[in-house]
Each structure stands twice: as structure tokens, then as C-alpha cells.
Design a protein around this motif. Structure first.
Motif, PDB file in Angstrom:
ATOM      1  N   ALA A 166      -4.382   6.664   0.991  1.00 10.80           N
ATOM      2  CA  ALA A 166      -3.754   7.866   1.074  1.00 10.80           C
ATOM      3  C   ALA A 166      -2.260   7.304   0.537  1.00 10.80           C
ATOM      4  O   ALA A 166      -1.579   7.803   0.283  1.00 10.80           O
ATOM      5  CB  ALA A 166      -3.061   7.950   3.163  1.00 10.80           C
ATOM      6  N   ALA A 167      -1.439   6.472   1.055  1.00 10.12           N
ATOM      7  CA  ALA A 167      -0.676   5.568   0.207  1.00 10.12           C
ATOM      8  C   ALA A 167      -0.656   5.447  -1.360  1.00 10.12           C
ATOM      9  O   ALA A 167       0.129   5.938  -1.980  1.00 10.12           O
ATOM     10  CB  ALA A 167      -0.631   3.970   0.534  1.00 10.12           C
ATOM     11  N   LEU A 168      -2.011   4.848  -1.990  1.00  8.08           N
ATOM     12  CA  LEU A 168      -2.088   4.996  -2.947  1.00  8.08           C
ATOM     13  C   LEU A 168      -2.399   6.770  -3.617  1.00  8.08           C
ATOM     14  O   LEU A 168      -1.650   6.858  -5.223  1.00  8.08           O
ATOM     15  CB  LEU A 168      -3.290   3.778  -3.467  1.00  8.08           C
ATOM     16  CG  LEU A 168      -3.445   2.425  -3.436  1.00  8.08           C
ATOM     17  CD1 LEU A 168      -4.903   1.917  -3.487  1.00  8.08           C
ATOM     18  CD2 LEU A 168      -1.939   2.021  -4.314  1.00  8.08           C
ATOM     19  N   VAL A 169      -3.166   6.820  -2.968  1.00 10.63           N
ATOM     20  CA  VAL A 169      -2.428   8.723  -3.314  1.00 10.63           C
ATOM     21  C   VAL A 169      -1.691   9.245  -3.210  1.00 10.63           C
ATOM     22  O   VAL A 169      -1.433   9.877  -4.306  1.00 10.63           O
ATOM     23  CB  VAL A 169      -3.913   9.555  -1.876  1.00 10.63           C
ATOM     24  CG1 VAL A 169      -3.651  11.242  -2.765  1.00 10.63           C
ATOM     25  CG2 VAL A 169      -4.763   9.932  -2.619  1.00 10.63           C
ATOM     26  N   MET A 170      -0.810   8.826  -2.300  1.00 12.29           N
ATOM     27  CA  MET A 170       0.977   9.960  -2.110  1.00 12.29           C
ATOM     28  C   MET A 170       2.084   9.295  -2.836  1.00 12.29           C
ATOM     29  O   MET A 170       2.460   9.874  -4.248  1.00 12.29           O
ATOM     30  CB  MET A 170       1.421   8.750  -1.264  1.00 12.29           C
ATOM     31  CG  MET A 170       0.651  10.077   0.285  1.00 12.29           C
ATOM     32  SD  MET A 170       0.516  11.859   0.252  1.00 12.29           S
ATOM     33  CE  MET A 170       2.502  12.447   0.077  1.00 12.29           C
ATOM     34  N   MET A 171       1.068   7.497  -3.728  1.00 11.74           N
ATOM     35  CA  MET A 171       1.750   7.288  -5.042  1.00 11.74           C
ATOM     36  C   MET A 171       1.730   7.581  -6.257  1.00 11.74           C
ATOM     37  O   MET A 171       2.533   8.513  -7.110  1.00 11.74           O
ATOM     38  CB  MET A 171       1.670   5.630  -5.025  1.00 11.74           C
ATOM     39  CG  MET A 171       2.174   5.423  -6.388  1.00 11.74           C
ATOM     40  SD  MET A 171       2.133   3.122  -6.048  1.00 11.74           S
ATOM     41  CE  MET A 171       0.787   3.040  -7.319  1.00 11.74           C
ATOM     42  N   ALA A 172       0.476   8.387  -6.022  1.00 13.40           N
ATOM     43  CA  ALA A 172      -0.641   9.000  -7.608  1.00 13.40           C
ATOM     44  C   ALA A 172       0.491  10.780  -7.576  1.00 13.40           C
ATOM     45  O   ALA A 172       0.714  10.620  -8.301  1.00 13.40           O
ATOM     46  CB  ALA A 172      -1.910   9.001  -8.195  1.00 13.40           C
ATOM     47  N   LEU A 173       0.726  11.506  -6.372  1.00 18.94           N
ATOM     48  CA  LEU A 173       1.018  12.290  -6.061  1.00 18.94           C
ATOM     49  C   LEU A 173       2.895  12.753  -6.391  1.00 18.94           C
ATOM     50  O   LEU A 173       3.212  13.429  -7.297  1.00 18.94           O
ATOM     51  CB  LEU A 173       0.791  12.812  -5.011  1.00 18.94           C
ATOM     52  CG  LEU A 173      -0.675  13.338  -4.621  1.00 18.94           C
ATOM     53  CD1 LEU A 173      -0.689  13.866  -3.059  1.00 18.94           C
ATOM     54  CD2 LEU A 173      -0.574  14.598  -5.349  1.00 18.94           C
ATOM     55  N   ALA A 182       0.360  -0.505 -12.401  1.00 23.21           N
ATOM     56  CA  ALA A 182       0.789  -0.652 -11.319  1.00 23.21           C
ATOM     57  C   ALA A 182      -0.534  -0.206  -9.828  1.00 23.21           C
ATOM     58  O   ALA A 182      -0.850  -1.158  -8.666  1.00 23.21           O
ATOM     59  CB  ALA A 182       1.534  -0.371 -10.077  1.00 23.21           C
ATOM     60  N   ARG A 183      -1.153   0.766 -10.465  1.00 21.25           N
ATOM     61  CA  ARG A 183      -2.144   1.074  -9.300  1.00 21.25           C
ATOM     62  C   ARG A 183      -3.296   0.360  -9.739  1.00 21.25           C
ATOM     63  O   ARG A 183      -4.168  -0.507  -8.482  1.00 21.25           O
ATOM     64  CB  ARG A 183      -2.469   1.920  -9.227  1.00 21.25           C
ATOM     65  CG  ARG A 183      -1.888   3.175  -7.611  1.00 21.25           C
ATOM     66  CD  ARG A 183      -2.512   4.325  -7.790  1.00 21.25           C
ATOM     67  NE  ARG A 183      -2.584   5.168  -9.304  1.00 21.25           N
ATOM     68  CZ  ARG A 183      -1.266   5.721  -9.676  1.00 21.25           C
ATOM     69  NH1 ARG A 183      -0.109   5.937  -9.079  1.00 21.25           N
ATOM     70  NH2 ARG A 183      -1.295   6.811 -10.907  1.00 21.25           N
TER      71      ARG A 183
END
Length: 83
Positions: free
Chosen positions: A41-48, A8-9
Motif C-alpha cells: 500500500a505504501a509503494l502504491v501510494m508513493m506511485a500515486l 527509488a522503488r
């Protein structure tokens, strides 16, 4: 789950750099998302969230397997029976 999250990313990045930029910009404006740092930040939070969900799934599956596993009982073998 992990493959879907990474995929998705990658799809988002590909879309953003190959023509979907104006649509993403319009979405950002409509939802008051300011600057590229918010998307980062949204993509990093999605990964976490992806890692957390995977850890929870593995933990719950491990507990479920441990609860249903039959205990191993050693059988006694009389002396000289194996020879």
C-alpha cells in the motif's frame, strides 16, 4: 521526478531482495508496520503521489507559460504585395 520515483522503488526492491531484508524487518517492527500488505500500500501510494506531483508541476508550468506568452497578431498585407 518520475524517473527518480521509479528508480527509488526499484532500489527499494533490489535492496529488499539482496540483503537489506533484516534492516527493513527491524524498521517495520520499530514502526509497527504489520505485514507485506502495508508495504504494498505504501509503494502504491508513493506511485500515486508521484503522478499527482507530476500533474501539478505540468499544470503549473503550463499556466506560467500561457501567462508569459505574447499574443500573436496577424499583420495585414495589401493585395498584390506578395506577388
Amino acid at each position: 521526478m518520475w524517473v527518480a520515483g521509479v528508480g527509488a522503488r526499484m532500489v527499494f526492491y533490489f535492496a529488499a531482495t539482496h540483503g537489506a531484508g533484516p534492516a527493513i524487518a527491524a524498521f517495520s517492527i520499530a514502526h509497527h508496520i504489520t505485514g507485506p500488505a502495508a508495504w504494498t500500500a505504501a509503494l502504491v501510494m508513493m506511485a500515486l503521489a508521484d503522478v499527482t506531483a507530476r500533474l501539478a508541476a505540468v499544470y503549473l508550468r503550463g499556466r506560467s507559460l500561457a501567462a508569459t506568452a505574447a499574443p500573436v497578431v496577424a499583420a495585414s498585407v495589401p493585395a498584390g504585395a506578395g506577388a
